[in-house]
Design a protein around this motif. Structure first.
Motif, PDB file in Angstrom:
ATOM      1  N   ASN A 121       0.801  -1.217   0.000  1.00 42.54           N
ATOM      2  CA  ASN A 121       0.000   0.000   0.000  1.00 42.54           C
ATOM      3  C   ASN A 121       0.834   1.267   0.000  1.00 42.54           C
ATOM      4  O   ASN A 121       0.300   2.360   0.156  1.00 42.54           O
ATOM      5  CB  ASN A 121      -0.923   0.015   1.226  1.00 42.54           C
ATOM      6  N   LEU A 122       2.164   1.138  -0.135  1.00 39.07           N
ATOM      7  CA  LEU A 122       3.012   2.314  -0.100  1.00 39.07           C
ATOM      8  C   LEU A 122       2.926   3.075  -1.419  1.00 39.07           C
ATOM      9  O   LEU A 122       3.530   2.702  -2.418  1.00 39.07           O
ATOM     10  CB  LEU A 122       4.468   1.923   0.179  1.00 39.07           C
ATOM     11  N   ILE A 123       2.153   4.131  -1.407  1.00 43.41           N
ATOM     12  CA  ILE A 123       2.006   4.989  -2.575  1.00 43.41           C
ATOM     13  C   ILE A 123       2.982   6.153  -2.421  1.00 43.41           C
ATOM     14  O   ILE A 123       2.935   6.875  -1.425  1.00 43.41           O
ATOM     15  CB  ILE A 123       0.564   5.532  -2.695  1.00 43.41           C
ATOM     16  N   PRO A 124       3.882   6.369  -3.383  1.00 45.60           N
ATOM     17  CA  PRO A 124       4.874   7.445  -3.234  1.00 45.60           C
ATOM     18  C   PRO A 124       4.262   8.828  -3.417  1.00 45.60           C
ATOM     19  O   PRO A 124       3.893   9.210  -4.521  1.00 45.60           O
ATOM     20  CB  PRO A 124       5.900   7.126  -4.329  1.00 45.60           C
ATOM     21  N   ASP A 125       4.172   9.572  -2.339  1.00 46.30           N
ATOM     22  CA  ASP A 125       3.657  10.937  -2.415  1.00 46.30           C
ATOM     23  C   ASP A 125       4.638  11.841  -3.155  1.00 46.30           C
ATOM     24  O   ASP A 125       4.231  12.747  -3.879  1.00 46.30           O
ATOM     25  CB  ASP A 125       3.425  11.489  -1.008  1.00 46.30           C
ATOM     26  N   VAL A 126       5.919  11.584  -2.931  1.00 46.19           N
ATOM     27  CA  VAL A 126       6.965  12.372  -3.578  1.00 46.19           C
ATOM     28  C   VAL A 126       8.043  11.436  -4.110  1.00 46.19           C
ATOM     29  O   VAL A 126       8.229  10.324  -3.607  1.00 46.19           O
ATOM     30  CB  VAL A 126       7.604  13.383  -2.598  1.00 46.19           C
ATOM     31  N   THR A 127       8.734  11.899  -5.124  1.00 46.48           N
ATOM     32  CA  THR A 127       9.854  11.146  -5.699  1.00 46.48           C
ATOM     33  C   THR A 127      11.098  12.019  -5.657  1.00 46.48           C
ATOM     34  O   THR A 127      11.050  13.198  -6.022  1.00 46.48           O
ATOM     35  CB  THR A 127       9.564  10.740  -7.152  1.00 46.48           C
ATOM     36  N   LYS A 187      14.993   2.570  -6.591  1.00 47.48           N
ATOM     37  CA  LYS A 187      14.226   1.334  -6.740  1.00 47.48           C
ATOM     38  C   LYS A 187      13.307   1.015  -5.571  1.00 47.48           C
ATOM     39  O   LYS A 187      12.755  -0.077  -5.516  1.00 47.48           O
ATOM     40  CB  LYS A 187      15.185   0.151  -6.937  1.00 47.48           C
ATOM     41  N   TYR A 188      13.136   1.955  -4.656  1.00 45.79           N
ATOM     42  CA  TYR A 188      12.327   1.596  -3.496  1.00 45.79           C
ATOM     43  C   TYR A 188      11.434   2.746  -3.055  1.00 45.79           C
ATOM     44  O   TYR A 188      11.657   3.904  -3.394  1.00 45.79           O
ATOM     45  CB  TYR A 188      13.207   1.134  -2.331  1.00 45.79           C
ATOM     46  N   VAL A 189      10.410   2.377  -2.292  1.00 45.57           N
ATOM     47  CA  VAL A 189       9.481   3.330  -1.679  1.00 45.57           C
ATOM     48  C   VAL A 189       9.498   3.078  -0.177  1.00 45.57           C
ATOM     49  O   VAL A 189       9.397   1.929   0.257  1.00 45.57           O
ATOM     50  CB  VAL A 189       8.054   3.165  -2.220  1.00 45.57           C
ATOM     51  N   CYS A 190       9.633   4.129   0.610  1.00 39.87           N
ATOM     52  CA  CYS A 190       9.646   3.946   2.069  1.00 39.87           C
ATOM     53  C   CYS A 190       8.954   5.133   2.737  1.00 39.87           C
ATOM     54  O   CYS A 190       8.805   6.194   2.131  1.00 39.87           O
ATOM     55  CB  CYS A 190      11.076   3.801   2.589  1.00 39.87           C
ATOM     56  N   PRO A 191       8.520   4.964   3.989  1.00 40.88           N
ATOM     57  CA  PRO A 191       7.886   6.069   4.711  1.00 40.88           C
ATOM     58  C   PRO A 191       8.864   7.226   4.889  1.00 40.88           C
ATOM     59  O   PRO A 191      10.055   7.012   5.132  1.00 40.88           O
ATOM     60  CB  PRO A 191       7.521   5.447   6.062  1.00 40.88           C
ATOM     61  N   THR A 194       3.539  12.532   8.521  1.00 39.71           N
ATOM     62  CA  THR A 194       2.762  11.325   8.811  1.00 39.71           C
ATOM     63  C   THR A 194       2.044  10.826   7.559  1.00 39.71           C
ATOM     64  O   THR A 194       1.467  11.604   6.802  1.00 39.71           O
ATOM     65  CB  THR A 194       1.722  11.618   9.911  1.00 39.71           C
ATOM     66  N   ASN A 195       2.092   9.516   7.346  1.00 37.88           N
ATOM     67  CA  ASN A 195       1.382   8.875   6.234  1.00 37.88           C
ATOM     68  C   ASN A 195       1.931   9.250   4.852  1.00 37.88           C
ATOM     69  O   ASN A 195       1.251   9.056   3.850  1.00 37.88           O
ATOM     70  CB  ASN A 195      -0.122   9.205   6.250  1.00 37.88           C
ATOM     71  N   LYS A 196       3.135   9.805   4.794  1.00 32.36           N
ATOM     72  CA  LYS A 196       3.715  10.169   3.498  1.00 32.36           C
ATOM     73  C   LYS A 196       4.857   9.218   3.169  1.00 32.36           C
ATOM     74  O   LYS A 196       5.632   8.830   4.038  1.00 32.36           O
ATOM     75  CB  LYS A 196       4.250  11.612   3.520  1.00 32.36           C
ATOM     76  N   ASN A 197       4.967   8.869   1.899  1.00 30.10           N
ATOM     77  CA  ASN A 197       6.014   7.959   1.443  1.00 30.10           C
ATOM     78  C   ASN A 197       6.849   8.618   0.360  1.00 30.10           C
ATOM     79  O   ASN A 197       6.349   9.438  -0.416  1.00 30.10           O
ATOM     80  CB  ASN A 197       5.401   6.671   0.903  1.00 30.10           C
ATOM     81  N   VAL A 198       8.108   8.241   0.324  1.00 31.43           N
ATOM     82  CA  VAL A 198       9.029   8.815  -0.640  1.00 31.43           C
ATOM     83  C   VAL A 198       9.610   7.708  -1.517  1.00 31.43           C
ATOM     84  O   VAL A 198       9.902   6.608  -1.040  1.00 31.43           O
ATOM     85  CB  VAL A 198      10.157   9.591   0.072  1.00 31.43           C
ATOM     86  N   GLU A 199       9.750   7.998  -2.788  1.00 32.95           N
ATOM     87  CA  GLU A 199      10.332   7.052  -3.749  1.00 32.95           C
ATOM     88  C   GLU A 199      11.728   7.541  -4.123  1.00 32.95           C
ATOM     89  O   GLU A 199      11.925   8.717  -4.421  1.00 32.95           O
ATOM     90  CB  GLU A 199       9.461   6.970  -4.999  1.00 32.95           C
ATOM     91  N   PHE A 200      12.682   6.640  -4.079  1.00 31.47           N
ATOM     92  CA  PHE A 200      14.044   6.961  -4.494  1.00 31.47           C
ATOM     93  C   PHE A 200      14.647   5.750  -5.188  1.00 31.47           C
ATOM     94  O   PHE A 200      14.755   4.678  -4.608  1.00 31.47           O
ATOM     95  CB  PHE A 200      14.899   7.366  -3.299  1.00 31.47           C
TER      96      PHE A 200
END
Length: 433
Positions: A241-247, A364-368, A356-362
């Protein structure tokens, strides 16, 4: 999508307490915008539900469910345990409340009080509260009452603000006490008029305090930024369910931050239908449709401000962790909520909501985003970092072919003057699998 470059701010920009936060947005404007506060800590899915409710009675707004189309195209990857160009590192696990508190506790000198603090972490409930008297806790962790009291007092000074409180009232008081942006009388109202606040009896507060209604409401609006449950900062979602809010975008020697609008719902105003209704020149109809247009403009503006705030806070985090993202270091730099708040000139409670509840993409991965809030590499007064202690656990398990129980690891760590609970050992141990 919005892409923002990362520029190094001058020292004067960081230290000067500007009234304007950025692009005309002020701390006071955020505090008085309850709708903005309501949506700051929502993820994409939660925001969709919020918007569905918000536009339910507005016939001129349509919702574009971009999330459904965008999520189908996300490719998830396990986060790599090593980064090209730097030394191998132990596998990382998502930051959680117990590990974050332990990292901070290890910055203290090794004493009976510090050891008691480590034990106390196991007695926090799911909200991050400590619902015991110091006498009760002393009996549970087998220390003297004065040591338990000192340990509890120090726990309450850690991040996230409000942790270790006995109940909701104390948690809100702790958060207010630690926030330099809190209204002057906010702590007093929580301390002496909590029941009236809970019952929204603001007239009683005005009568008993001689404060103006506006002064009371300023505090009430401020309380909307505080966390009823401090532990929610580290609420973890399933990886799927980790949707990347920002990349985070890396190009040569520069880093940029892109806001991923494609994963968020979009509101559209049916202008032609509105103009058709307006053209009827019916006073009663006009009185009905005009507020709907105003409500749309307000909601659209708050969604824009939310995006702006998420970008600015993410940029501050990326700037702090630039060596990691540029592959120059395998360790995160120490970073606390208060550090981010200072960098973006916002209150700590507001920053707490934003991350809170935000995920970052960098790559090859997505993390809180909260994974980067840590002090794991900061050396404590005992000479060790939390990363060092994690390595000690790993080495002990390797030496004994991973046959040690969690309790046996705890005893071996004691020999090296490192106090840990078996629960915390188990948490770290999971990251080695």
């Amino acid at each position: 999508m919005t892409k923002e470059p990362i520029n190094q701010p001058s020292s004067s920009e960081v230290e000067h307490d500007e009234v304007k936060v950025f692009q005309g947005l002020t701390q006071a404007a955020i505090m008085n915008n309850l709708q903005l506060l309501d949506i700051l800590d929502l993820n994409a899915e939660q925001l969709t539900y919020y918007l569905e409710e918000a536009i339910l009675e507005n016939p001129f707004i349509d919702l574009d469910y971009a999330l459904e189309k965008g999520v189908a195209n996300i490719q998830y990857h396990e986060k790599e345990t090593t980064i090209q160009g730097v030394d191998p590192q132990l596998p990382r696990m998502p930051q959680n409340l117990s590990t974050f508190l332990f990292e901070q506790i290890m910055l203290y000198r090794q004493t009976e009080i510090r050891d008691a603090m480590v034990k106390i972490v196991d007695y926090l409930d799911d909200r991050g509260y400590l619902p015991y008297t110091y006498s009760e806790l002393a009996s549970k962790i087998e220390v003297t009452p004065i040591v338990a009291l000192d340990a509890m007092t120090l726990i309450k000074q850690l991040e996230p603000a409000g942790v270790g409180a006995r109940d909701l009232q104390e948690s809100l008081m702790l958060q207010t006490e630690q926030d330099n942006h809190a209204p002057n009388v906010a702590y007093l109202l929580l301390e002496e008029h909590f029941d009236a606040l809970s019952e929204k009896d603001y007239a009683e507060i005005v009568d008993k305090t001689q404060l103006s209604y506006d002064e009371v409401m300023e505090c009430v609006n401020y309380f909307h930024t505080l966390r009823p449950s401090p532990a929610t900062l580290f609420d973890q979602q399933d990886k799927i369910n980790l949707i990347p809010d920002v990349t985070i975008v890396k190009t040569q020697d520069k880093l940029g931050v892109r806001y991923n609008r494609q994963y968020y719902p979009k509101i559209n105003f049916n202008q032609s239908y509105f103009d058709e209704m307006k053209a009827k020149k019916d006073a009663e109809l006009l009185a009905y449709i005009q507020p709907h247009h105003v409500n749309y403009l307000k909601l659209a503006e708050n969604l824009r401000l939310r995006e702006q705030l998420v970008l600015e806070v993410t940029k501050a985090i990326v700037l702090s962790q630039s060596d990691y993202f540029m592959h120059k270091s395998s360790e995160y730099e120490p970073l606390l909520i208060k550090d981010i708040a200072k960098a973006v000139r916002l209150s700590e409670p507001v920053v707490n909501l934003i991350v809170t509840n935000k995920n970052v993409e960098f790559e090859k991965y997505v993390c809180p985003l909260t994974d980067f809030i840590n002090v794991s590499s900061k050396r404590g007064r005992g000479g060790l970092t939390a990363s060092n202690i994690k390595q000690l656990i790993f080495d002990l398990l390797e030496k004994h072919s991973h046959k040690l129980s969690d309790e046996e690891v705890v005893e071996l760590l004691k020999e090296q003057k490192v106090m840990m609970s078996s629960q915390l050992v188990h948490t770290y141990r999971q990251s080695f699998q």
